[in-house]
Design a protein around this motif. Sequence first.
Motif, mmCIF file in Angstrom:
data_model
loop_
_atom_site.group_PDB
_atom_site.id
_atom_site.type_symbol
_atom_site.label_atom_id
_atom_site.label_comp_id
_atom_site.label_asym_id
_atom_site.label_seq_id
_atom_site.Cartn_x
_atom_site.Cartn_y
_atom_site.Cartn_z
ATOM 1 N N ASP A 1 -4.944 1.196 -9.763
ATOM 2 C CA ASP A 1 -3.731 1.495 -8.992
ATOM 3 C C ASP A 1 -2.648 2.060 -9.907
ATOM 4 O O ASP A 1 -1.946 3.004 -9.559
ATOM 5 N N VAL A 2 -2.534 1.442 -11.099
ATOM 6 C CA VAL A 2 -1.508 1.887 -12.044
ATOM 7 C C VAL A 2 -1.764 3.334 -12.435
ATOM 8 O O VAL A 2 -0.845 4.164 -12.472
ATOM 9 N N LYS A 3 -3.024 3.666 -12.658
ATOM 10 C CA LYS A 3 -3.367 5.050 -13.032
ATOM 11 C C LYS A 3 -2.978 6.027 -11.924
ATOM 12 O O LYS A 3 -2.440 7.097 -12.181
ATOM 13 N N PHE A 4 -3.281 5.646 -10.692
ATOM 14 C CA PHE A 4 -2.928 6.489 -9.537
ATOM 15 C C PHE A 4 -1.436 6.735 -9.471
ATOM 16 O O PHE A 4 -0.978 7.863 -9.291
ATOM 17 N N VAL A 5 -0.685 5.649 -9.596
ATOM 18 C CA VAL A 5 0.766 5.746 -9.465
ATOM 19 C C VAL A 5 1.323 6.656 -10.552
ATOM 20 O O VAL A 5 2.172 7.521 -10.291
ATOM 21 N N GLN A 6 0.780 6.490 -11.785
ATOM 22 C CA GLN A 6 1.282 7.310 -12.883
ATOM 23 C C GLN A 6 0.897 8.772 -12.714
ATOM 24 O O GLN A 6 1.690 9.664 -12.934
ATOM 25 N N LYS A 7 -0.328 8.995 -12.243
ATOM 26 C CA LYS A 7 -0.830 10.359 -12.123
ATOM 27 C C LYS A 7 -0.077 11.141 -11.038
ATOM 28 O O LYS A 7 0.222 12.313 -11.204
ATOM 29 N N HIS B 1 2.840 10.082 -9.488
ATOM 30 C CA HIS B 1 4.245 9.658 -9.359
ATOM 31 C C HIS B 1 4.518 9.035 -7.990
ATOM 32 O O HIS B 1 5.445 9.407 -7.285
ATOM 33 N N LEU B 2 3.676 8.106 -7.632
ATOM 34 C CA LEU B 2 3.817 7.456 -6.328
ATOM 35 C C LEU B 2 4.946 6.428 -6.381
ATOM 36 O O LEU B 2 5.288 5.923 -7.452
ATOM 37 N N PRO B 3 5.523 6.112 -5.244
ATOM 38 C CA PRO B 3 6.562 5.075 -5.237
ATOM 39 C C PRO B 3 5.943 3.705 -5.519
ATOM 40 O O PRO B 3 4.735 3.519 -5.334
ATOM 41 N N VAL B 4 6.768 2.778 -5.985
ATOM 42 C CA VAL B 4 6.288 1.423 -6.256
ATOM 43 C C VAL B 4 6.945 0.469 -5.272
ATOM 44 O O VAL B 4 8.167 0.440 -5.159
ATOM 45 N N ILE B 5 6.115 -0.249 -4.550
ATOM 46 C CA ILE B 5 6.661 -1.275 -3.651
ATOM 47 C C ILE B 5 6.224 -2.629 -4.199
ATOM 48 O O ILE B 5 5.043 -2.984 -4.143
ATOM 49 N N THR B 6 7.167 -3.341 -4.764
ATOM 50 C CA THR B 6 6.820 -4.640 -5.347
ATOM 51 C C THR B 6 6.941 -5.702 -4.263
ATOM 52 O O THR B 6 8.000 -5.872 -3.675
ATOM 53 N N GLU C 1 3.389 4.510 7.528
ATOM 54 C CA GLU C 1 2.388 5.560 7.383
ATOM 55 C C GLU C 1 2.324 5.969 5.921
ATOM 56 O O GLU C 1 3.362 6.038 5.249
ATOM 57 N N VAL C 2 1.113 6.216 5.444
ATOM 58 C CA VAL C 2 0.951 6.747 4.079
ATOM 59 C C VAL C 2 0.032 7.953 4.150
ATOM 60 O O VAL C 2 -0.629 8.180 5.160
ATOM 61 N N LYS C 3 0.001 8.707 3.028
ATOM 62 C CA LYS C 3 -0.809 9.913 3.002
ATOM 63 C C LYS C 3 -2.250 9.600 2.586
ATOM 64 O O LYS C 3 -2.496 8.634 1.871
ATOM 65 N N ILE C 4 -3.156 10.423 3.011
ATOM 66 C CA ILE C 4 -4.544 10.315 2.531
ATOM 67 C C ILE C 4 -4.724 11.392 1.479
ATOM 68 O O ILE C 4 -4.393 12.555 1.714
ATOM 69 N N CYS D 1 0.844 -1.202 0.000
ATOM 70 C CA CYS D 1 0.000 0.000 0.000
ATOM 71 C C CYS D 1 0.876 1.249 0.000
ATOM 72 O O CYS D 1 1.787 1.384 0.813
ATOM 73 N N VAL D 2 0.595 2.175 -0.931
ATOM 74 C CA VAL D 2 1.417 3.386 -1.015
ATOM 75 C C VAL D 2 0.633 4.667 -0.712
ATOM 76 O O VAL D 2 1.232 5.703 -0.446
ATOM 77 N N VAL D 3 -0.674 4.576 -0.744
ATOM 78 C CA VAL D 3 -1.485 5.756 -0.442
ATOM 79 C C VAL D 3 -2.911 5.298 -0.130
ATOM 80 O O VAL D 3 -3.322 4.214 -0.538
ATOM 81 N N VAL D 4 -3.638 6.126 0.615
ATOM 82 C CA VAL D 4 -5.061 5.860 0.862
ATOM 83 C C VAL D 4 -5.828 7.010 0.226
ATOM 84 O O VAL D 4 -5.392 8.158 0.303
#
Length: 819
Positions: free
Chosen positions: A279-285, A287-292, A251-254, A223-226
């Motif tokens: 999720d992919v759209k969010f990350v791209q929009k 620029h969220l980090p990716v935790i694989t 902790e992540v941001k809301i 999880c990278v964001v809520v």
Amino acid sequence: MKLLPKKIDFLATEEKWQHKWEEWSIYHFDWKDRSKPTFSIDTPPPYPSGEFHMGNVLNWTYFDIIARYKRMQGFNVYFPQGWDCHGLPTEVEAEKEYNVRKSELSPLEFRKLCENITEKYINIMKTAIKRLGCSNDWTTEYKTMNPNYWRRTQLSFIILHKKDFIYQGTHPVNWCPRCETAIADAEVEHITRQGTLHYVKFPLDDGNHLTIATTRPELLPACVVVAINPEDKRYQKYVGKKIKVPIANREVKIMADNMVDPQFGTGVVMICTYGDKADVKFVQKYHLPVITTLTETGKLNKKTGKYEGLSVDEAKKVIAKDLEIKGFLEKKKPTIQEVGTCWRCHTPIEILERKQWFMKTLQLTNKIVKNANEVVWYPEYAKNRLVDWAKSLDWDWVISRQRVFATPIPVWHCKNCGEAILAKEEWLPVDPKMTPPKIESCPKCGKNTNFIPEIDVLDTWMDSSITCAVHAGWPDKPEKEWHRLFPADLHPSGTDIIRTWAYYLMARHIALFNEKPYRSCLINGMVLGTDGRMMHKSLGNYVATTEVFEKYGADASRQWAAGGGTTGSDIPFRWPDVEYAWRFLIKLWNACRFTSLLLKDYRLAGVPKLTLLDKWLLARMNRAALRITEALEKRQFNVVMDEVRSFAWRDLCDNYIEAAKHRLYKGEVYGEEKRRAAQYTLYMALYRLLQLFAPIAPHITEEIYQIMFAEDMKYKSIHLSPWPQVKKQEIDKEAIRKGDLLVAVIGEIRREKARKRIPLNAEIKELTVYAGFRENANVLNKGAEDISGTCKIEKIGILPHEGEGVEVEGYPDIRFVGV
Ligand SMILES: [Zn+2]
Ligand SMILES: [Zn+2]
């Protein structure tokens, strides 16, 4: 005319002709012949699975009918056949059959095993295609696993790379953890299944919490964001605050975004890398980090701590349990969820970020739609499947795969600077794993260094999505020459492969040549089992082609395929349909045998003076020819089948032959001229019927043609005879109208005899027909001899006025008495 034998062994006859046709090579495409227009078929290269199933019978019958029809119409028909060999199922099969793991062998050794299996399966399927009586030109045969085909696939890769359509990049891709490879959107099947919504408490700094409903608690470590919807008043105040991810202890941001559906679950969602495309759209929009947190085999990795090594399903249970123990699980609720699965193995797919090769297909969408609109689709509505699919895509096509049995990507990477070095065209075919590039130093950094081969291979659709050009002769023939067969006149596709084959062909040919690959697309539906469900071995409703062929032969099977339903619709397999088709063949044979007896002293000569009944049959024959031609042009094979059967059974056998027997048997009574007229009519009607039926039932029509007609007609095969072309205005409508009347009266008298249990050949002393009015009476008077001859009437009276008696079906004004 020669006599047809009493009996026919269908199976032996079919095999006999299959060998003869091959020996005569009558289906060979003649490149030198420029007198005829060409017609090219983009035959699907099937995957050598070792089984030519009833679905294949349906497809191949469809386009073999068209091939035969077009050939008879005078086209120089190009009907190739190849094999789309590469793919994972064969790798799995090879591991099983030879009891090895592909990791234990060198790629070369493992490839060899795959090739052995493929060759074996090709032979089985090739035998089946021949057994079905398909008129392929076998001199065109190709196998995509052969280096000579790699050359073409690799060349297309290089051209597209140079045109900037291909790139390598690290992006989220669909990943099958069982096949351990990236797969394209087109290979993802969406199913719905029962799942569980876990309501998980995410603690806030102030001691409160937000609850998130998720079906995938195992993704909590990723999880990278809520997120919430900005309009959602319940949660607006939390935007920008931090929240703790249970289990992960981070902790992540809301944040707020319109993509969040406030109606789903609690209205609060977690964004993980990656649970789904959203999720992919969010990350791209953002620029969220990716935790694989998943490995390529679908197990949790070391970033998940104590959960490392668990499968996704195991982790789901264990983490849910831990959440419950630690008080983070509010409740659980069953739900119906949509899951993407791998079309080969049906394992749920994951989305992983991996370095892959891609083709820029998204930028082609408008051109694909435009070209799809210019293609003629059979049926018309099938076009929407392609258009909708093209418009729905949001990722480029991932064309690299992590497999062995596939076409190698013709690329090396510079060890020093990482530059991708493409093979030169003249190096092809090449396997970079076996051969280094023929250069001294890196063209980018200039270093004389090692070159690392690309170990990824190409998606098998990269092989098969250039068939239209390859079939036409690209790249070996000069441009002008291969454009004689390009775009393909007919591209056959199944409802299940429109989004793959039909789509990829469009994308690739447009990118490569800026041209559409095919002018028309013929769609077949799926074959359903004997119980109406999808035909599948596991459902117990599976019918093997060999069983059908051995019992009823190819011509009956082909009739089932042609007549089973409308083009493009799913068609159930029904034994009674095949048996009915087989009985039709027997009836046709018997009618021809009977005719050959009646015509044994006949040789085709000029047109004699014809009676009304003769003209009627020939007019009906022309009308059938016109309708069949129109139906073939519209690819309505079931209409062709109906027309053939109704002309053969009803017009020819039930009506004409019965009503002409007296003339044919008793030339001395009715006159030699009338006997000749009936012989001529029968001859022509039967010959035309065989021609019209030849594309569907090529064997029996050939057998009868060779015995009864070849001597006069001189064509080496019925399949080389010219198609009966009839113009609408040539059909004698008057003859049909008048003849129908005559046939109806004869039929009713015969039925009345049957109703009264009088033998059909019993004499009737005197019969009176009340024709209702003068015009009917005139027609019937012309055919009076046929009525009395057929119905054995000693004295017949035809009166122009109304009267009491047995009513003639379809003609309420006409009655008769005397039976
Ligand atoms: Zn899979
Ligand atoms: Zn370099």
